[in-house]
Design a protein around this motif. Structure first.
Motif, PDB file in Angstrom:
ATOM      1  N   TYR A 164      31.496  32.490  41.381  1.00  0.00           N
ATOM      2  CA  TYR A 164      32.305  33.058  40.484  1.00  0.00           C
ATOM      3  C   TYR A 164      32.887  32.100  39.441  1.00  0.00           C
ATOM      4  CZ  TYR A 164      31.801  36.370  44.281  1.00  0.00           C
ATOM      5  OH  TYR A 164      31.319  37.431  45.056  1.00  0.00           O
ATOM      6  N   GLU A 165      32.644  30.807  39.474  1.00  0.00           N
ATOM      7  CA  GLU A 165      33.174  29.762  38.879  1.00  0.00           C
ATOM      8  C   GLU A 165      32.080  29.039  38.297  1.00  0.00           C
ATOM      9  OE1 GLU A 165      35.732  27.639  41.336  1.00  0.00           O
ATOM     10  OE2 GLU A 165      37.275  29.174  41.852  1.00  0.00           O
ATOM     11  N   PRO A 166      31.850  28.945  37.022  1.00  0.00           N
ATOM     12  CA  PRO A 166      32.836  29.788  36.125  1.00  0.00           C
ATOM     13  C   PRO A 166      32.402  31.369  36.078  1.00  0.00           C
ATOM     14  CG  PRO A 166      30.616  28.833  34.950  1.00  0.00           C
ATOM     15  CD  PRO A 166      30.886  28.145  36.246  1.00  0.00           C
ATOM     16  N   PRO A 167      33.016  32.069  35.560  1.00  0.00           N
ATOM     17  CA  PRO A 167      32.876  33.547  35.691  1.00  0.00           C
ATOM     18  C   PRO A 167      31.432  34.216  35.219  1.00  0.00           C
ATOM     19  CG  PRO A 167      35.045  33.283  34.613  1.00  0.00           C
ATOM     20  CD  PRO A 167      34.089  31.835  34.712  1.00  0.00           C
ATOM     21  N   LEU A 168      30.905  35.100  35.863  1.00  0.00           N
ATOM     22  CA  LEU A 168      29.579  35.790  35.470  1.00  0.00           C
ATOM     23  C   LEU A 168      29.491  36.062  33.942  1.00  0.00           C
ATOM     24  CD1 LEU A 168      29.717  35.847  38.699  1.00  0.00           C
ATOM     25  CD2 LEU A 168      28.270  37.993  38.271  1.00  0.00           C
ATOM     26  N   THR A 169      28.332  35.537  33.415  1.00  0.00           N
ATOM     27  CA  THR A 169      28.109  35.733  32.014  1.00  0.00           C
ATOM     28  C   THR A 169      27.271  37.110  31.810  1.00  0.00           C
ATOM     29  OG1 THR A 169      26.358  34.545  31.701  1.00  0.00           O
ATOM     30  CG2 THR A 169      28.500  33.733  31.019  1.00  0.00           C
ATOM     31  N   THR A 170      26.649  37.598  32.883  1.00  0.00           N
ATOM     32  CA  THR A 170      25.773  38.836  32.859  1.00  0.00           C
ATOM     33  C   THR A 170      26.660  39.863  32.665  1.00  0.00           C
ATOM     34  OG1 THR A 170      24.199  37.881  34.444  1.00  0.00           O
ATOM     35  CG2 THR A 170      24.146  40.186  34.145  1.00  0.00           C
ATOM     36  N   PRO A 171      26.274  40.986  31.462  1.00  0.00           N
ATOM     37  CA  PRO A 171      27.100  42.126  31.518  1.00  0.00           C
ATOM     38  C   PRO A 171      27.097  42.854  32.764  1.00  0.00           C
ATOM     39  CG  PRO A 171      25.636  41.665  29.727  1.00  0.00           C
ATOM     40  CD  PRO A 171      25.107  40.905  30.598  1.00  0.00           C
ATOM     41  N   THR A 172      28.267  43.497  33.271  1.00  0.00           N
ATOM     42  CA  THR A 172      28.180  44.259  34.333  1.00  0.00           C
ATOM     43  C   THR A 172      29.133  45.511  34.162  1.00  0.00           C
ATOM     44  OG1 THR A 172      30.334  43.046  34.846  1.00  0.00           O
ATOM     45  CG2 THR A 172      28.387  42.275  35.960  1.00  0.00           C
ATOM     46  N   LEU A 173      28.534  46.555  34.901  1.00  0.00           N
ATOM     47  CA  LEU A 173      29.135  47.887  34.816  1.00  0.00           C
ATOM     48  C   LEU A 173      29.927  48.189  36.060  1.00  0.00           C
ATOM     49  CD1 LEU A 173      30.600  50.431  33.410  1.00  0.00           C
ATOM     50  CD2 LEU A 173      28.132  51.623  33.969  1.00  0.00           C
ATOM     51  N   HIS A 174      31.283  48.336  36.088  1.00  0.00           N
ATOM     52  CA  HIS A 174      31.839  48.469  37.708  1.00  0.00           C
ATOM     53  C   HIS A 174      32.132  49.682  37.816  1.00  0.00           C
ATOM     54  CE1 HIS A 174      32.253  44.326  38.525  1.00  0.00           C
ATOM     55  NE2 HIS A 174      31.960  44.052  36.982  1.00  0.00           N
ATOM     56  N   PHE A 175      31.732  50.592  38.735  1.00  0.00           N
ATOM     57  CA  PHE A 175      31.973  52.090  39.170  1.00  0.00           C
ATOM     58  C   PHE A 175      33.037  51.931  40.012  1.00  0.00           C
ATOM     59  CE2 PHE A 175      28.294  53.112  37.003  1.00  0.00           C
ATOM     60  CZ  PHE A 175      28.605  54.348  36.151  1.00  0.00           C
ATOM     61  N   LEU A 176      34.328  52.344  40.141  1.00  0.00           N
ATOM     62  CA  LEU A 176      35.399  52.648  41.151  1.00  0.00           C
ATOM     63  C   LEU A 176      35.671  54.016  41.467  1.00  0.00           C
ATOM     64  CD1 LEU A 176      35.718  50.168  39.127  1.00  0.00           C
ATOM     65  CD2 LEU A 176      37.950  49.929  40.223  1.00  0.00           C
ATOM     66  N   GLY A 177      35.933  54.318  42.759  1.00  0.00           N
ATOM     67  CA  GLY A 177      36.330  55.816  43.023  1.00  0.00           C
ATOM     68  C   GLY A 177      37.584  55.641  43.305  1.00  0.00           C
ATOM     69  N   THR A 178      38.582  56.630  42.847  1.00  0.00           N
ATOM     70  CA  THR A 178      39.945  56.893  42.980  1.00  0.00           C
ATOM     71  C   THR A 178      40.183  57.093  44.478  1.00  0.00           C
ATOM     72  OG1 THR A 178      39.919  59.112  42.250  1.00  0.00           O
ATOM     73  CG2 THR A 178      40.467  57.249  40.519  1.00  0.00           C
ATOM     74  N   LEU A 179      39.377  57.878  45.332  1.00  0.00           N
ATOM     75  CA  LEU A 179      39.540  57.960  46.593  1.00  0.00           C
ATOM     76  C   LEU A 179      38.863  57.159  47.652  1.00  0.00           C
ATOM     77  CD1 LEU A 179      39.412  62.159  46.384  1.00  0.00           C
ATOM     78  CD2 LEU A 179      41.350  60.491  46.224  1.00  0.00           C
ATOM     79  N   ASP A 180      38.196  56.028  46.928  1.00  0.00           N
ATOM     80  CA  ASP A 180      37.394  55.172  47.715  1.00  0.00           C
ATOM     81  C   ASP A 180      38.281  54.426  48.885  1.00  0.00           C
ATOM     82  OD1 ASP A 180      35.761  53.163  49.101  1.00  0.00           O
ATOM     83  OD2 ASP A 180      34.903  52.618  47.053  1.00  0.00           O
ATOM     84  N   GLY A 181      38.264  54.840  50.343  1.00  0.00           N
ATOM     85  CA  GLY A 181      39.058  54.504  51.360  1.00  0.00           C
ATOM     86  C   GLY A 181      38.356  53.308  51.928  1.00  0.00           C
ATOM     87  N   VAL A 182      37.197  52.883  51.695  1.00  0.00           N
ATOM     88  CA  VAL A 182      36.530  51.828  52.267  1.00  0.00           C
ATOM     89  C   VAL A 182      36.788  50.340  51.536  1.00  0.00           C
ATOM     90  CG1 VAL A 182      34.029  50.992  53.064  1.00  0.00           C
ATOM     91  CG2 VAL A 182      34.880  53.442  53.007  1.00  0.00           C
ATOM     92  N   VAL A 183      36.351  50.569  50.086  1.00  0.00           N
ATOM     93  CA  VAL A 183      36.626  49.395  49.290  1.00  0.00           C
ATOM     94  C   VAL A 183      37.743  49.693  48.278  1.00  0.00           C
ATOM     95  CG1 VAL A 183      35.451  47.824  47.571  1.00  0.00           C
ATOM     96  CG2 VAL A 183      34.243  48.591  49.441  1.00  0.00           C
ATOM     97  N   GLU A 184      38.831  48.965  48.577  1.00  0.00           N
ATOM     98  CA  GLU A 184      40.008  49.395  47.804  1.00  0.00           C
ATOM     99  C   GLU A 184      39.727  48.920  46.405  1.00  0.00           C
ATOM    100  OE1 GLU A 184      43.189  45.789  48.205  1.00  0.00           O
ATOM    101  OE2 GLU A 184      43.243  46.954  50.139  1.00  0.00           O
ATOM    102  N   GLU A 185      40.468  49.384  45.462  1.00  0.00           N
ATOM    103  CA  GLU A 185      40.673  49.300  44.081  1.00  0.00           C
ATOM    104  C   GLU A 185      40.843  47.776  43.611  1.00  0.00           C
ATOM    105  OE1 GLU A 185      42.549  50.667  39.974  1.00  0.00           O
ATOM    106  OE2 GLU A 185      42.590  52.151  41.489  1.00  0.00           O
ATOM    107  N   ALA A 186      41.702  47.209  44.516  1.00  0.00           N
ATOM    108  CA  ALA A 186      42.088  45.885  44.440  1.00  0.00           C
ATOM    109  C   ALA A 186      41.013  45.023  44.419  1.00  0.00           C
ATOM    110  CB  ALA A 186      43.272  45.417  45.344  1.00  0.00           C
ATOM    111  N   ARG A 187      40.158  45.136  45.645  1.00  0.00           N
ATOM    112  CA  ARG A 187      39.067  44.285  45.900  1.00  0.00           C
ATOM    113  C   ARG A 187      37.874  44.299  44.720  1.00  0.00           C
ATOM    114  NH1 ARG A 187      36.499  45.248  51.663  1.00  0.00           N
ATOM    115  NH2 ARG A 187      35.489  43.056  51.396  1.00  0.00           N
ATOM    116  N   SER A 188      37.743  45.859  44.276  1.00  0.00           N
ATOM    117  CA  SER A 188      36.717  45.668  43.086  1.00  0.00           C
ATOM    118  C   SER A 188      37.193  45.036  41.922  1.00  0.00           C
ATOM    119  CB  SER A 188      36.676  47.279  42.780  1.00  0.00           C
ATOM    120  OG  SER A 188      36.074  47.940  43.802  1.00  0.00           O
ATOM    121  N   ARG A 189      38.488  45.109  41.650  1.00  0.00           N
ATOM    122  CA  ARG A 189      39.155  44.631  40.396  1.00  0.00           C
ATOM    123  C   ARG A 189      39.088  43.131  40.526  1.00  0.00           C
ATOM    124  NH1 ARG A 189      40.536  47.804  36.631  1.00  0.00           N
ATOM    125  NH2 ARG A 189      41.126  50.086  37.035  1.00  0.00           N
TER     126      ARG A 189
END
Length: 293
Positions: free
Chosen positions: A202-227
């Motif tokens: 991740y250093e330097p940051p990725l330059t590939t375009p990315t789309l991240h799907f986050l579930g507000t009720l995801d109890g396995v991967v918390e939002e902070a980890r996805s962000r």
């Protein structure tokens, strides 16, 4: 008599599909049929091929969250696989912290490299959960200059092997290599590998375009980890759905994925390079849970 109309050949579009922890390629295929159908219908000028490799780590019943095995339980779980196992070790600094190690990661990346060699070149990658983390790693490893960012590890004898640039990806950085940087990556319930051991992904940051799907009720991967992963992607977009730890198959979320792929392909075709970017909205964090990846 008018000459018969000729149909223009369809442009090939190859997408690498990386399953989540405890899944397999065929199982992930069964869970992404709606996405496959939406992409195929929306891109009629392309001949789309989806590749579903299976991770090399065969998981035991004890590795599967929620599976309670006893000698009297004759029910065998479905074959389950991962791209690596997570192992928590005491930090070498002896400060009481835990260092997270991804055992088998090299084998997992080798399996992906094998798929690229035999079925590629790929235009994009789609991953779910642990496979989403792996998808970001793969996108990173295929970016120009990434091998150089790992160079310090190759010259340092005491650096952990996981920090070295994977040898199976060397060929993709050679002149004449048919596998260029990916045009897009779609990340469902993704997260970044923690700690300095994996920082060069991740250093330097990725330059590939990315789309991240986050579930507000995801109890396995918390939002902070996805962000945290989103923060390491220079051209990240997000799509927040009101669900849990799964690929949303409702029309708005399918349209978001289709629109993103179409836009990335158009920008690449028109010489716009790897495009992306977009505003990120703040959402409430979900419950923190211990997970085995």
């Amino acid at each position: 008599m008018a000459p018969p109309k000729t149909t223009a050949p369809k442009e090939p579009l190859k997408i690498l599909m990386l399953h989540g922890y405890t899944q397999s390629g065929p199982l992930f295929h069964s869970k992404t049929r709606a996405l496959e159908k939406a992409l195929t219908k929306a891109l009629p000028t392309h001949s789309i091929h989806f590749s579903y490799p299976t991770g090399p780590v065969r998981l035991d019943p004890a590795d599967i969250p929620g599976y309670n095995w006893t000698p009297d339980n004759n029910e065998e779980p479905e074959p389950a696989f991962g791209w690596w196992r997570r192992k928590d070790l005491p930090s070498p600094t002896a400060n009481g912290e835990i260092e997270i190690i991804y055992t088998g990661l090299q084998d997992g990346l080798d399996r992906v490299a094998e798929a690229i060699t035999t079925e590629g070149p790929f235009d994009g990658v789609i991953g779910f959960s642990q496979g989403a983390c792996a998808a970001a790693m793969v996108a990173s490893l295929l970016e120009p200059g990434r091998r150089e960012s790992f160079a310090f590890a190759a010259d340092t004898p005491d650096v952990a092997p996981m920090e070295r640039f994977p040898s199976s990806f060397y060929t993709f950085h050679n002149e004449g290599n048919p596998q260029p940087q990916l045009k897009f990556a779609i990340i469902y319930s993704g997260f970044a590998a923690p700690g300095t051991r994996y920082s060069k992904f991740y250093e330097p940051p990725l330059t590939t375009p990315t789309l991240h799907f986050l579930g507000t009720l995801d109890g396995v991967v918390e939002e902070a980890r996805s962000r945290a992963l989103m923060d390491r992607c220079a051209k990240a977009r997000e799509a927040v759905h009101p669900g849990g730890h799964f690929l949303p198959s409702q029309r708005p979320w399918l349209d978001a994925a289709v629109g993103f792929v179409r836009e990335c392909l158009e920008k690449n075709k028109n010489g716009g390079g790897q495009g992306g970017g977009g505003k990120r909205e703040e959402e409430e964090e979900v419950e923190d849970m211990d997970v085995p990846f």
